[in-house]
Scaffold this motif. Structure first.
Motif, short mmCIF file in Angstrom:
data_model
loop_
_atom_site.label_atom_id
_atom_site.label_comp_id
_atom_site.label_asym_id
_atom_site.label_seq_id
_atom_site.Cartn_x
_atom_site.Cartn_y
_atom_site.Cartn_z
N GLY A 19 -18.54 -57.03 -35.45
CA GLY A 19 -19.52 -56.26 -34.69
C GLY A 19 -19.61 -54.83 -35.20
O GLY A 19 -19.57 -54.58 -36.40
N TYR A 20 -19.71 -53.90 -34.26
CA TYR A 20 -19.86 -52.49 -34.60
C TYR A 20 -18.98 -51.64 -33.70
O TYR A 20 -18.43 -52.11 -32.69
CB TYR A 20 -21.32 -52.05 -34.45
CG TYR A 20 -22.28 -52.83 -35.31
CD1 TYR A 20 -22.56 -52.42 -36.61
CD2 TYR A 20 -22.94 -53.97 -34.81
CE1 TYR A 20 -23.45 -53.12 -37.40
CE2 TYR A 20 -23.83 -54.67 -35.60
CZ TYR A 20 -24.08 -54.25 -36.91
OH TYR A 20 -24.95 -54.95 -37.69
N ALA A 21 -18.85 -50.35 -34.05
CA ALA A 21 -18.07 -49.43 -33.23
C ALA A 21 -18.51 -48.00 -33.51
O ALA A 21 -19.05 -47.70 -34.57
CB ALA A 21 -16.57 -49.59 -33.51
N PHE A 22 -18.28 -47.15 -32.53
CA PHE A 22 -18.43 -45.72 -32.78
C PHE A 22 -17.32 -44.98 -32.03
O PHE A 22 -16.80 -45.46 -31.02
CB PHE A 22 -19.81 -45.18 -32.37
CG PHE A 22 -20.08 -45.17 -30.88
CD1 PHE A 22 -19.64 -44.13 -30.08
CD2 PHE A 22 -20.81 -46.20 -30.29
CE1 PHE A 22 -19.90 -44.11 -28.72
CE2 PHE A 22 -21.09 -46.18 -28.93
CZ PHE A 22 -20.63 -45.14 -28.14
N ARG A 23 -16.95 -43.85 -32.57
CA ARG A 23 -15.91 -43.00 -31.96
C ARG A 23 -16.42 -41.57 -31.97
O ARG A 23 -16.92 -41.09 -32.98
CB ARG A 23 -14.60 -43.11 -32.74
CG ARG A 23 -13.48 -42.23 -32.18
CD ARG A 23 -12.15 -42.68 -32.76
NE ARG A 23 -11.08 -41.76 -32.44
CZ ARG A 23 -9.79 -42.07 -32.51
NH1 ARG A 23 -9.42 -43.27 -32.90
NH2 ARG A 23 -8.87 -41.18 -32.20
N VAL A 24 -16.29 -40.90 -30.84
CA VAL A 24 -16.84 -39.56 -30.71
C VAL A 24 -15.85 -38.68 -29.95
O VAL A 24 -15.17 -39.14 -29.03
CB VAL A 24 -18.20 -39.61 -29.98
CG1 VAL A 24 -18.06 -40.19 -28.58
CG2 VAL A 24 -18.83 -38.24 -29.93
N ASN A 25 -15.74 -37.43 -30.37
CA ASN A 25 -14.88 -36.48 -29.68
C ASN A 25 -15.58 -35.98 -28.42
O ASN A 25 -16.81 -35.75 -28.41
CB ASN A 25 -14.56 -35.28 -30.58
CG ASN A 25 -13.69 -35.67 -31.76
OD1 ASN A 25 -12.88 -36.59 -31.67
ND2 ASN A 25 -13.85 -34.98 -32.87
N VAL A 26 -14.82 -35.82 -27.35
CA VAL A 26 -15.37 -35.31 -26.10
C VAL A 26 -14.41 -34.31 -25.49
O VAL A 26 -13.20 -34.41 -25.64
CB VAL A 26 -15.62 -36.46 -25.07
CG1 VAL A 26 -16.71 -37.39 -25.53
CG2 VAL A 26 -14.34 -37.22 -24.78
N THR A 27 -14.97 -33.32 -24.80
CA THR A 27 -14.17 -32.39 -24.02
C THR A 27 -14.01 -32.95 -22.61
O THR A 27 -14.67 -33.91 -22.22
CB THR A 27 -14.83 -31.01 -23.95
OG1 THR A 27 -16.05 -31.12 -23.20
CG2 THR A 27 -15.13 -30.47 -25.34
N PHE A 28 -13.14 -32.32 -21.86
CA PHE A 28 -12.92 -32.75 -20.47
C PHE A 28 -14.23 -32.72 -19.69
O PHE A 28 -14.58 -33.67 -18.98
CB PHE A 28 -11.90 -31.82 -19.81
CG PHE A 28 -11.77 -32.03 -18.32
CD1 PHE A 28 -11.00 -33.05 -17.81
CD2 PHE A 28 -12.43 -31.19 -17.43
CE1 PHE A 28 -10.87 -33.24 -16.44
CE2 PHE A 28 -12.32 -31.37 -16.06
CZ PHE A 28 -11.54 -32.39 -15.56
#
Length: 267
Positions: A156-165
Motif C-alpha cells: 500500500g502507501y504511507a506518509f509521515r509528518v511532523n506535528v507540534t502539540f
C-alpha cells in the motif's frame, strides 16, 4: 499538588491524528474521498505514556506511567459505537487498573463501571478516548492542515509528518476544551514540542489502516507555585483499523436508559 495532578490528567488524555509525492499513484483527493466513504470499521488502539515532574513543595520527583488498550467498532451512519477500554497506571507506589465497556450514541458517551452505566459529559477527556471513530476524522483534518509526501509500501502507501502539540490538538478538535480547562487555572501553561510525528498507512484505494502518533513535550506551568513546574511527557499511540465498511451490529446495552451522571462515581 491537586492542581498539578488535575492539569496532568487533562494534558495526558489529550496526548491518549498539501502536497502529495509525485508518481505514487495516490492523490490527496483520493485519500480524502476514501476517508469520507468510511461508514463502519473495527479498531484496536494501544497507547503508552510516561511523565515526570518535580513537586514544588517537597522537591520530590513524581513519575507516572500509563498504558491502555481500546477495542471497538463504529457505525458513522447511525452514530453508534461500542467497545471496551482498559487502562493501567502506576504512580507513587500505586497500581491502578480498570476495564470499562463504553457505548456512544451521537454525542452521548456512556461508561459501565462496576456494573453500572454512567453518562460522561461530552467535554470530558474520557469521552474523547472512547470515540475511536475520531481517529478517522483526525487523519482527514491532518491532511487538510499539513503538507505530506506519500511513499510506496509493499502492501500500500504511507506518509509521515511532523506535528507540534498544538497542531495535534487542532487536528483532534480539542483546542476549545483545552483552552477552557487551562483558562480556569490560576497561572499559565505553555507547551514546548521536543518531538512529534504521525505516520499513517493506507490501502491502495487511500483508506487508512494504521495510525501511529508520537509526542514528546514539556509543559511549563506558572502561577501555581513560587517556581515554574516543568512536566516532561511522552505519548505513543497506535491504531489499527480493520473490516472497513463491513457490516457491524451495534445495539444499545441493557440499563443504558437509567445511566447516572458520571460525577456520581466520585461521591
Amino acid at each position: 499538588m491537586r492542581r498539578i495532578m488535575a492539569l496532568l490528567l487533562v494534558g495526558l488524555v489529550v496526548l491518549a491524528s498539501g502536497c502529495i509525492g509525485d508518481g505514487v499513484g495516490l492523490t490527496k483527493e483520493k485519500i480524502l474521498n476514501a476517508i469520507d466513504n468510511i461508514e463502519t470499521a473495527r479498531y484496536d488502539q494501544n497507547f503508552s505514556m510516561t511523565m515526570h515532574f518535580t513537586e514544588p513543595i517537597t522537591n520530590r520527583t513524581v513519575n507516572i506511567t500509563m498504558s491502555g488498550r481500546v477495542i471497538g467498532m463504529f457505525n458513522k451512519t447511525s452514530g453508534l459505537e461500542t467497545g471496551n477500554m482498559t487502562m493501567n497506571m502506576h504512580t507513587m507506589g500505586m497500581n491502578i487498573t480498570f476495564t470499562w465497556p463504553y457505548f456512544v450514541n451521537g454525542t452521548l458517551v456512556y461508561l459501565k463501571v462496576d456494573g453500572k452505566w454512567y453518562n460522561v459529559p461530552n467535554n470530558n477527556d474520557i469521552s474523547t478516548q472512547a470515540k475511536g471513530s475520531l481517529n478517522v476524522d483526525y487523519i482527514e483534518n491532518l491532511l487538510k492542515m499539513k503538507n505530506v509526501t506519500i511513499k510506496t509500501l509493499a502492501d500500500g502507501y504511507a506518509f509521515r509528518v511532523n506535528v507540534t502539540f498544538w497542531e495535534f490538538v487542532n487536528a483532534t478538535n480539542q483546542t476549545g476544551y483545552l483552552n477552557e480547562a487551562w483558562g480556569n487555572l490560576p497561572g499559565n501553561v505553555t507547551v514546548d514540542t521536543k518531538s512529534g510525528w504521525v505516520e499513517v498507512h493506507l490501502r491502495d484505494d487511500g483508506t487508512p489502516v494504521f495510525i501511529e502518533t508520537y509526542m514528546d513535550v514539556v509543559m511549563t506551568m506558572t502561577g501555581i507555585s513560587e517556581k515554574p513546574v516543568e512536566v516532561h511527557m511522552t505519548v505513543h499511540d497506535e491504531v489499527k483499523l480493520s473490516e472497513v465498511n463491513k457490516p457491524v451490529h451495534i445495539v444499545a446495552p441493557n440499563g443504558i436508559e437509567n445511566a447516572s451522571d458520571f460525577d456520581e462515581m466520585f461521591w
